[in-house]
Structures are given as C-alpha cells and as structure tokens.
Scaffold this active site. Structure first.
Site, PDB file in Angstrom:
ATOM      1  N   GLU A 351       0.833  -1.211   0.000  1.00 13.91           N
ATOM      2  CA  GLU A 351       0.000   0.000   0.000  1.00 13.91           C
ATOM      3  C   GLU A 351       0.868   1.261   0.000  1.00 13.91           C
ATOM      4  OE1 GLU A 351      -3.452   0.415   2.409  1.00 13.91           O
ATOM      5  OE2 GLU A 351      -4.029  -1.688   2.216  1.00 13.91           O
ATOM      6  N   ASP A 496       1.338  -8.651   2.680  1.00 15.59           N
ATOM      7  CA  ASP A 496       0.031  -8.675   3.320  1.00 15.59           C
ATOM      8  C   ASP A 496      -0.785  -9.668   2.514  1.00 15.59           C
ATOM      9  OD1 ASP A 496      -2.545  -8.346   4.186  1.00 15.59           O
ATOM     10  OD2 ASP A 496      -2.633  -6.176   3.863  1.00 15.59           O
ATOM     11  N   ASN A 498      -3.628 -11.094   3.477  1.00 15.98           N
ATOM     12  CA  ASN A 498      -5.054 -11.025   3.799  1.00 15.98           C
ATOM     13  C   ASN A 498      -5.633 -12.395   4.138  1.00 15.98           C
ATOM     14  OD1 ASN A 498      -6.144  -8.296   3.767  1.00 15.98           O
ATOM     15  ND2 ASN A 498      -5.451  -8.212   1.638  1.00 15.98           N
TER      16      ASN A 498
END
Length: 609
Positions: A351, A496, A498
């Site tokens: 991100e 990440d 998730n």
C-alpha cells in the site's frame, strides 16, 4: 570551484575549511576584481547547452544555445545581452538622478558632459590562454577551466559542476522525528555533498553572526539563524526546536569537486511530537545494522494515503483516529522514523502511494543507506528496499497476477483448471494484484544471491479462492526465478496476504498442497465454486510465527501479514517483539496518533544456513 582529494571519509574534515575558504576567497576575488563564475551544463543526450553567469550590472543571465552552433554566434548573443544590461543600468542611474529630493526639488548630477553611448563590449572565450576560434562548435568550445571575457570582466568556466536538480524539505516537521530532505543531484551524489543545519533564533535573542537570508516577506524582520552541530543530510529536531523553523545549507559534490551551494528554509516551524510511539520500544532491539551474516527483514503494510484520506475511512473504518493523524504529512513522519529505526537490510512495503515512494520513502531510506524499487498496482503499489552496503540489485521479475495467468506458459495447467469455472475465472481475472520479485546479490560474496518477493493479495473476506489462485501463480513464478533463472537461490516472501493462519492460503503455503475439497474453494458461495488441488515444491515457514494479530482496527483484528522463508537455506536468528496489546490499544485501535498504519510491521533477523 574546488577540487579536493579523497572521498566521503574526508568530507566532514574539509567541510568547514571549504566553506570558510569560499567566503574568504569570494571576498578576496570581489576586492581584487578576480574572475566570476560561468556555469555551463552540457550533456550528450540534449541538443542544447545552458550557460549561466552574472553581468556587471547585477543581472543574472541564463542562456540556452545549440551545442552544434558556432561559438561566434553565442558570443555575439552574450555581447547583446551585456549591452542591454548596460543600457538598463544607465537608465536606472539617470532615473535616480532625476528623482525628486526631500525638499521637493529635482536632484541634478551637476555640470559635466553626458556619458557617451555604450558600445557593445568585446566578448571572447579563452582556453589555456589562447582565444577559441569563433567557428568552433559550442559543444567543444565551452571547456571546464576556460575563461569567458565580457568587456573588462572575466569568468571562469565550470562545465558540468555538481548541481542540485531538486531540493525540498518536508512540509510537516516534528520534534524527535528525522527530517530527510528530498535531493536530486546532477554530476554528483548526496554522499559526496556537504550539509549544515541551522535553526531559527528565538524571538528576542541576539541575531548570530552570519545569519542567513529569510524567505519571509520584505516587510517582516529577517530572522537570525543559529548553527546546529549537525553536518549530515538528516537532522532530528529536539523539543528545544519546537516553534522554530529550520534552514539547510548544502553544497552538491561528488567527493572531490563541489558545485554552487543552496539554502532551503522550512515553511513551517517544528511542532511537538506525539510522545511515545508503538515502535519506540521495538527500536531498542534494532539500534545497529546487523553484521554480514544476518539479514534484518521488515514486511509492512503502511496504509495508502488513497485509502486513509476518504470520508469512509474517517467515519466508518477509523472513526476513533484523530483526523490530523490520518493526514499524509503527519503519518509520513511516523513511517520514516519507524522504518529508519529498524536499521533493516530488506524492507518490503505494501500500500505504497507513488508520491510517497518518491517524495518520502526514497529520500528518508536513501539517507540511511537503502535503495528501493517500486511496482504500481492501480492506485498504490509495492516497494522493496535493500541495504546498498550488503546487496546490489541483479534483476526484477514483477508480474500482475491476471496477466501472468493468461499469457505465461508457466500457468497453463492452472488456467485450464480455472477455465472449468467461468464465474470464478472472471472474478480472478478482474483483480489487479501484483507480485514484486527482486533478485539481490551479496556485495561481500558474489556467490550469494537471494530472491525477495513482495505482494498484497486480494482483500475481500469472501475472496479465499482468489487468494489461493494468486498464491499458486506467485509460487510458480518465484520457482521459475529462483530455480530456472538463478538455480537454487533462497527465497524470502513478504507481504500482506489477507489470510489468517486458519485459511486455505496459509495451509497451502506451509504444507505445500491444498485439497480440492477445501472449504475456501467455495469462499464466495456455490456460484463461484472452483474446486482443484494444488501443490508447490517449496519448504516455507512463517519467520515471525503466527501472532495474535498484525492488523488491528475497530471491527477486526487478526494475523494477515507474514515473512515466509526458505527453510532449506535460511533460519531465524531473532524476531523483534511486536508492540504490546496495551501499546496497540492505547488509542483504541490502529491507526492512531502514535501509529501510522492499521497494520503492524513484522521484523526479524534471518541467517544464511
């Protein structure tokens, strides 16, 4: 222009001498009528060269001339500019003579003849005390060390001296947080440049000798400046600096040669910091860079500004977070301090906004010895940084998952399996997730190479089967890089993902297989069912184990982030403890005034087997 022997080790010792010498030299040259400076920028890839110098009337000239133009034309243009400058100066002088005096009369110059009309000055270029012929092309004529003569004034030509192409201080500066200026240097490098920091003199205090110029309006009193004892690129303000602006005096260089200095002042004064941050205690474990046998690795979703600065984020996702703590300028200070304090060798970030990478992360981490690469997704992307003293970048092998699945023969069998489930296939191909893969080589031992992968898998809670497909693509691609392209190099896979430890994705990574009847193949209902069995040949382990959570927001907390390592080649030396639950929940949840993201950074020291 000065030329000094030695490299970075000598810079600090010569800095003060150089600056004092330059001031003394400038004063001496002015008094003695010695040569001014004419700066020429000439690079092969551009059709024009630039010439910059100051005329006797004080005006500054910046000229662009074709490199292929004969010198005579450039000299003629310089003569015309000099004549215009002389005429303007004469007109200004005449205007001052005719200006009404204090008694209301007109000031007269007194008796005497009018000055003769100005003649175009003689303009010549000399090299090694010989005039350069006017038919010589500009590209060959303007050599370093040549002398430009305009009338009675002589200029020493400096061709391609080190120069700043970009120089910028962050807008928001806080006490206790490193200030890392954004620099662009041409014909030099930041490591070979000189820096000196000043802080504004407190109101009412005596102005120090040699105070610098101010960017305040002319009607405002110019502030005084107090020199700090910091002569490095990075300055960390103290609480004593709160309320004061900062000034940076910097001279571009390349270790031997220095260019024109520039000064830059902060727009806003230093503000108070937030107090203790979630990462302060973690930094006690990472005070120093690890030795060559270890690889300190960080994986961190830093929360993209494109997601943090929405009404939905402020009112629904993070209503407990003070609005100012979601602003990018504020969070960047925390992110920079957290990351630089880990003294890492590898940093994999998710991100990452493009402007955050270029304007914030690169300047900050470069100042601490790291270099980075970026891969955009859609609105944000992935960044991988590596310590330059330990690693060099050999190659990059980034892929968008949906494109690789359709076009790379590596995934032909997987695509054929997925094609049996059109609804699921359509959803998988709509996702924009990417994989960043960098191959690094040890600077100490060229036989040691490592494959560093970084990703951010699809986020939706019901997207378990999509994450399984994405991970299958990722592992097949990583195998191709680490086995086919670079045989038998170890793998570090950060991201990440998730996925909590109870999911199919995690089971697949750790066990090496996923059965076709796993519940995640129907994670979004029967309509998108896509049962298949998958395997991979890696032997991977989560280096930081399975923490209770790496993501902690108001409505959810769980472990979503991992650093997977190749057990055949790497082992864990130590895991840097995560913040305590009390630290994480001091301000209810994440992000907060003391933590810049909704995720926690994973940090561990890895060792070659």
């Amino acid at each position: 222009m000065w030329r000094l022997p030695g490299a970075r080790a000598a810079l600090r010792g010569v800095r003060t001498a150089v600056e004092r010498h330059s001031r003394a030299e400038a004063a001496t040259e002015t008094a003695a009528g010695a040569m001014e400076r004419a700066v020429v920028r000439c690079v092969p890839s551009e059709p024009k060269l630039s010439l910059s110098f100051a005329l006797a009337d004080g005006s500054h000239k910046n000229m662009q001339r074709d490199q292929s133009e004969p010198l005579g034309r450039a000299l003629s243009r310089i003569a015309t500019n000099a004549l215009k400058g002389h005429a303007k100066a004469a007109a200004a002088k005449k205007s001052r003579k005719n200006r009404p005096n204090a008694s209301g009369g007109v000031s007269c110059a007194g008796p005497g003849p009018e000055p003769a009309a100005a003649c175009e000055p003689v303009v010549k270029l000399y090299y090694r005390e010989e005039a350069v012929a006017e038919d010589v092309l500009n590209v060959d004529a303007w050599q370093d060390g040549a002398v430009l003569q305009i009338g009675d004034v002589k200029y020493k030509v400096e061709r391609n001296p080190p120069a700043f192409t970009e120089l910028q201080l962050p807008r928001y500066i806080m006490a206790g947080f490193p200030v890392c200026p954004k620099l662009g240097v041409e014909f030099g490098d930041p490591a070979g440049s000189l820096f000196r920091w000043y802080k504004e003199t407190k109101s009412g205090a005596a102005e120090p000798e040699g105070g610098g110029p101010s960017s305040l309006s002319p009607s405002s009193p110019s502030p005084g400046w107090t020199e700090t004892d910091v002569d490095e690129r990075v300055y960390t303000p103290s609480n004593a600096d709160i309320g004061l602006r900062l000034k940076l005096h910097c001279t571009p260089g390349n270790g031997q040669r220095f260019g024109p200095s520039r000064e830059l002042e902060s727009v806003c004064p230093v503000e108070a910091g937030p107090g203790t941050c979630t990462f302060d205690h973690r930094h006690l474990y990472t005070k120093k860079v690890t030795d060559d046998a270890l690889i300190r690795t960080v994986s961190y979703n830093i929360l993209a500004d494109t997601y943090a600065q929405t009404e939905f984020s402020r009112t629904v996702l993070y209503p407990y977070c003070a609005p100012y703590a979601l602003e990018l300028d504020y969070r960047q200070n925390l992110i920079q301090k957290e990351l630089t304090g880990y003294n890492a060798d590898l940093i994999c970030l998710q991100e990452v906004d493009r402007n955050v990478f270029t304007d914030s992360l690169v300047p900050a981490l470069e100042a601490f010895g790291l270099e980075g690469v970026f891969r955009i997704k859609q609105h944000e992307g992935l960044a991988t940084f590596y310590r330059k003293s330990k690693f060099s970048l050999l190659s990059q092998h980034d892929i968008p998952f949906h494109e690789a699945l359709q076009s790379d023969p590596l995934h032909k069998e997987l695509l054929e399996k997925l094609a049996l489930y059109p609804s699921a296939q359509e959803r998988v191909l709509q996702r924009s997730s990417v994989l960043q893969v960098s191959v690094l080589q040890s600077t100490k031992d060229s036989s040691k190479k490592i494959c560093v992968a970084n990703t951010h898998l699809y986020w939706h809670p019901k997207g378990g089967y999509i994450r399984l497909i994405q991970m299958a693509i990722a592992l097949a691609h990583i195998r191709h890089v680490s086995c086919d392209l670079y045989p038998s190099i170890p793998v570090i896979f950060c991201g990440d993902f998730n996925s909590t430890p109870s999911t199919g994705m995690y089971h697949f990574v750790i066990s090496g297989n996923i059965p076709e009847d796993h519940e995640d193949w129907t994670s979004n209902g029967e309509e998108e069912r896509c049962n298949m069995s998958l395997t991979h040949f890696f032997k991977l382990k989560s280096a930081c184990g399975e923490p209770a959570y790496t993501n902690y927001v108001g409505g959810f907390h769980g472990c979503l982030d991992y650093i997977f390592i190749d057990l055949n080649a790497l082992e864990v030396e130590q895991v840097i403890p995560l913040p305590t639950h009390e630290e994480v929940t001091t301000h209810q949840a994440l992000p907060s005034v003391s933590h810049p993201s909704d995720h926690l950074a994973l940090v561990c020291d890895l060792k070659w087997k």
